[in-house]
Design an enzyme around this catalytic site. Structure first.
Site, PDB file in Angstrom:
ATOM      1  N   ARG A 142      48.436  73.840  52.721  1.00  0.00           N
ATOM      2  CA  ARG A 142      47.663  73.900  51.480  1.00  0.00           C
ATOM      3  C   ARG A 142      48.352  73.161  50.346  1.00  0.00           C
ATOM      4  O   ARG A 142      47.695  72.484  49.546  1.00  0.00           O
ATOM      5  CB  ARG A 142      47.399  75.375  51.104  1.00  0.00           C
ATOM      6  N   TYR A 153      38.895  71.244  53.636  1.00  0.00           N
ATOM      7  CA  TYR A 153      39.730  71.741  54.747  1.00  0.00           C
ATOM      8  C   TYR A 153      40.938  72.553  54.283  1.00  0.00           C
ATOM      9  O   TYR A 153      41.230  72.619  53.118  1.00  0.00           O
ATOM     10  CB  TYR A 153      40.055  70.657  55.761  1.00  0.00           C
ATOM     11  N   GLU A 154      41.555  73.217  55.224  1.00  0.00           N
ATOM     12  CA  GLU A 154      42.629  74.198  54.941  1.00  0.00           C
ATOM     13  C   GLU A 154      42.139  75.317  54.036  1.00  0.00           C
ATOM     14  O   GLU A 154      42.887  75.838  53.221  1.00  0.00           O
ATOM     15  CB  GLU A 154      43.847  73.513  54.308  1.00  0.00           C
ATOM     16  N   GLY A 155      40.885  75.719  54.205  1.00  0.00           N
ATOM     17  CA  GLY A 155      40.304  76.754  53.358  1.00  0.00           C
ATOM     18  C   GLY A 155      39.567  76.110  52.208  1.00  0.00           C
ATOM     19  O   GLY A 155      40.184  75.547  51.299  1.00  0.00           O
ATOM     20  N   GLN A 193      40.141  79.490  48.370  1.00  0.00           N
ATOM     21  CA  GLN A 193      41.392  79.459  47.598  1.00  0.00           C
ATOM     22  C   GLN A 193      41.264  80.373  46.379  1.00  0.00           C
ATOM     23  O   GLN A 193      42.185  81.121  46.050  1.00  0.00           O
ATOM     24  CB  GLN A 193      41.709  78.026  47.129  1.00  0.00           C
TER      25      GLN A 193
END
Lengths: 596, 596
Positions: A296, A440-442, A447
């Protein structure tokens, strides 16, 4: 063709003058990172980004990756040689312990190199980037045997890594995942299932690929508590770690994406592939979160990287393109028209991006430094504070820097007028590539929920109190300094908005969690604005100190003006964010579902 | 595949209940536009958009246009049949006078159809859209002979039209243009030069193309005062208007663009092509501005159209995709997870787009109605006010609706998570297509300068005074109505911000025009927010009236909640815009050019 030049000088200034990097010699590996070493590392990394990675950015977009009929995936022209230059230069292991072939230097330097690499060529930088994430997970959760068998090859870049989380029916909600792991008699597992959106899932850059895969061991509990992490190599290892048989994992197809065409985003089919448990059974999500935090921060850096690259090209165009005359009279009377950088609206655009980039770069380095303190300090209290601050700021760096990074790429594209819409000029690619970082990555909404639902209330709000405490100290320390007034006063007002928002949520969201959900994104941006404001305060202080030394004072005046632009025009957004948060959830949630 | 359904019911409500369309029977053509006729026209137009245009949207993106080696351009599969359905249905001439084959209905209805058509398929809708623009210019500036020879064919759709302004070295600054016109003995001109970014410049949809081209007559003054407008048909007309020889104009190449792939954006080479002067020599820019105003309103509508289409698909996905549980407990306990529309951050996203779309639709119809009043009223005073208001609001509609329309497409894409980034889902296309609307027909920074530099000060600020007067009357009329309080109070505050900003500019920007330039974009958005707020006030009033009648009261409650969402969460942005404007130009302009 679009250009890129890594912001080496600015990074050096931030590390030495703003963030006190060299005062951290107590941290493991920092003593080796002398000013000379840091400068040499960053200049060399910048050169690699400028001369090797950047020239392939547009090629990668235009050619994309191709899945051959036999399942092999080929990457764009030049990617393999560039990847080998990256790996061969030792960049993969810059901050990996020396026992696994790395250089053991601070992670903060690795973050700086990620900034340069992703700004130069996002799609290409993802191959080593994912490998570094997999290395980080194995370092923490892998067995000694796993580390010895896999890490040296990954660190030298002979093998790459991936993260396999998403399935067609689940992304955010991993509790739903179905990929299954059946124990084999030899202690390994047979992994079966389909994973989607697997970046760098298959390619021709390296001789092996180490997939880290989330799956559910047969009979494990439903939901997130029954998920385990497995290591599944593309080629099984034979005697002495040599490459053996092809494992039962293959790329079913490559997604047709809006951008990052140079990176192969694969559907990965696991068909009884042999895998080994990493860490404890049913604790796979925890193990994966080690990668996620690292990832992240790196994705936030990607937002900044695209913003920087887009900015540099917009500046070059604005200085070159002749159109119209300045409102205050011709500035280039010898030419048919003035360069468009004379126009206030173009200036506003450029200043807005620049004022973000410089503070965002400080923020990612500051956050990375918290990571180094967390992992390398011997002082437990210092480690705890660093852990708190890094946890608090990771969703902000990811969410805010990618939202703004994308918006800035769009603004920079706008400077080009119609040419910005034509692919040859490269501005469309910055926009299309930057877009993925918000997802991506959440996704950024996740977040925001991570921030407001987990990080903020954790340990009775200790992290936010630590952050606010630091800010109040800064404000107090500089409150009497007349030269700092243009920074202290606006930041004070912004911090007040943040405190009010935090208070409002404490008073209202406990009983009605929808109030938190409805305000989450605004809260994330509010905290991000304050964090960027804090960075400007620090940069201003350091710039004033450097200016007092004499020499090239213009450089420091430019910094101070850019910081004041941020304070006057960008930081006041905190008031709007606060107003939205205090509006609560009522109108957000009132509409009947069928009315949408 | 992405879906689209034209917002016919909402448009009918806006026309009849909010904008008083049917009270305008005094205007030419309005008497024929009875409620029954309007409903029939809009339902039929909606059906065409839903069933004929929308299904080709993704095809158009994927196939794009192709320039054959002989210079012919082929459009995507199905485009020709769809274009013929559009033309055959009489839609091209909906508001063109009957003497040229049109139906003479109000332009406001044409704007509603543009909303549907551009939401369904932006690239395809541009072919008739540009033709309508060319028709508008010829109606005002063409000679009687030109009108008789060209208009009927264009109105029936047998021939299409284009606008040729931009050249490689000039877009915004048309004073630099070089395309030249040399008089022929027969009164025609030989046109030579290169035009770029010519939408629908060459294609296979119609048998002839009527290019309207800006060029400089040999010996004409330099700058904008030496530019003339020419009509250059692809095929010269023979006896009785039949198609004759091919003219010396051809498509040199098609641009590779970020989006609107289904529309052929051509480099057009004029090589001594025969053209005829339209209007007076050296007054071409004026003539072109007739098209530009029409086109700018239409481009604003395109921003709305993409926002609407993206919204509809995000709603469908949010109801369908199961992921996580509501913060307030499971809403679909029988399923593995809740649909993501239960999550406040997803709701916030959808409400934000919805609250914009409904007010923006009202605003474009209101602006189009000013155009009808201007062109069809017999009352000079009413015409002047309509002219003022339309002039004031055209840059706002163009600039704000396309900025927000694009941002909304991005937000809608975000609802899809990773799937939003994959082309098959169609959300990327909405983003890529919407992007052009911020650029063409005058980039949005130019709209802002048009507003603040021309429209605002014109006639001593008469237009803004008329607008503010209307708003104050509305606020006063509803000030005592308790049910209207959630609308009146926030709008009052926003109007106050607008007045403060206007005052600040009057006091500060006269002497220092950079203050105006630096605040222009913020001022445009500030006025846009107020204009949308005014529309919500009107919609709320009409909704309360309809709710009092009983029946389907839920529909009106939904409207009122959506309006309150706008007032609480979106309108407060006016404060931020004001703060930026009042910051002035100092930090925006202070940086040395070489420091960028």
């Amino acid at each position: 063709m679009p250009q890129y030049r890594a912001p080496v000088d600015d990074t050096l200034f931030l590390l030495s003058d703003v963030l006190g990097f060299h005062a951290r010699a107590n941290l493991t590996g920092f003593a080796d990172a002398t000013p000379d070493v840091v400068e040499a590392v960053l200049r060399e990394g910048g050169k690699l980004a400028d001369e090797v990675l950047a020239p392939l950015n547009q090629v990668g977009d235009q050619e994309g990756c191709t899945r051959q009929t036999d399942g092999r995936v080929t990457t764009p022209t030049g990617f393999k040689a560039a990847y080998e230059a990256f790996a061969g230069g030792g960049w993969m292991g810059l901050s990996v312990p020396e026992e696994f072939g790395g250089q053991g230097l601070p992670s903060t330097l690795n973050t700086a190199i990620q900034d340069f690499a992703s700004g130069a060529n996002l799609a290409l930088s993802m191959y080593p980037g994912l490998t570094q994430g997999a290395v980080a997970a194995l370092l923490v959760h892998g067995s000694q045997e796993q580390k010895e068998r896999y890490l040296p090859k990954m660190v030298e870049g002979a093998w790459t890594g991936t993260m396999n989380l998403t399935e067609p029916h689940c992304g955010t909600d991993l509790g739903l995942l179905r990929t299954k792991a059946v124990p084999n008699p030899d202690g390994s597992y047979a992994i079966s299932g389909t994973k989607i959106f697997i970046s760098a899932g298959e390619h021709d850059l390296a001789e092996n690929i180490v997939h880290l895969v989330l799956a559910r061991i047969e009979g494990a509990p439903a939901g997130t508590k029954g998920i385990s992490l497995f290591l599944v190599p593309k080629f099984l290892l034979g005697e002495g770690g040599s490459l053996g048989a092809r494992n039962g994992v293959s790329c079913g197809s490559i997604e047709h994406k809006m951008g990052i065409h140079g990176n192969a985003t694969c559907v990965m089919n696991y068909d009884g592939a042999t895998g080994w448990l990493v860490g404890e059974a049913n604790r796979g999500l925890n193990a994966m979160f080690v990668m996620m935090n690292e990832a992240r921060l790196a994705v936030g850096v990607q937002g900044l990287g695209q913003s920087e690259a887009a900015y540099q090209n917009a500046v070059a165009y604005a200085k070159d393109r002749l159109q119209g005359r300045a409102l205050t009279g011709a500035k280039a009377p010898d030419k048919a028209a003035d360069p468009i950088i004379v126009h206030p609206d173009i200036r506003r655009t450029l200043m807005q991006i620049r004022a973000f980039n410089e503070a965002a770069r400080a923020l990612v380095l500051w956050t990375a430094l918290q990571g180094d303190i967390l992992h390398r300090s011997e002082d437990a209290k210092e480690r705890q504070t660093a852990d708190d601050l890094m946890g608090l700021m990771t969703p902000v760096v990811k969410g805010v820097l990618t939202d703004r990074g994308f918006a800035n790429a769009v603004e920079a594209q706008q400077v080009f007028g119609g040419h910005g819409y034509v692919e040859e000029w490269g501005m469309s690619q910055f926009v299309r590539d930057a877009r993925i970082a918000m997802i991506y990555e959440g996704a950024n909404g996740i977040q925001a929920m991570d921030l407001i639902g987990r990080k903020l209330p954790k340990d009775g709000g200790r992290a936010m109190m630590a952050f606010l405490g630091e800010v109040q100290t800064l404000l107090k320390d500089h409150g009497e300094d007349a030269a700092m007034k243009p920074f202290v006063a606006p930041l004070g007002a912004a911090v007040n908005d943040l405190q009010q928002a935090t208070m409002w949520l404490m008073q209202n969201a406990m009983g009605k969690p929808d109030h938190a959900g409805a305000g989450a994104t605004d809260y994330m941006h509010l905290l991000g604005l304050v964090a960027l404001g804090v960075m400007w305060l620090r940069i201003a202080k350091a710039s004033l100190a450097r200016r007092a030394e004499g020499g090239d004072t213009a450089r420091w005046d430019d910094k101070l003006v850019t910081g004041r632009f941020f304070m006057e025009r960008m930081l006041p957004e905190t008031g709007l964010r606060l107003a939205r948060i205090k509006a609560g959830a009522e109108t957000t949630m009132a509409l009947r579902v069928e009315a949408f």
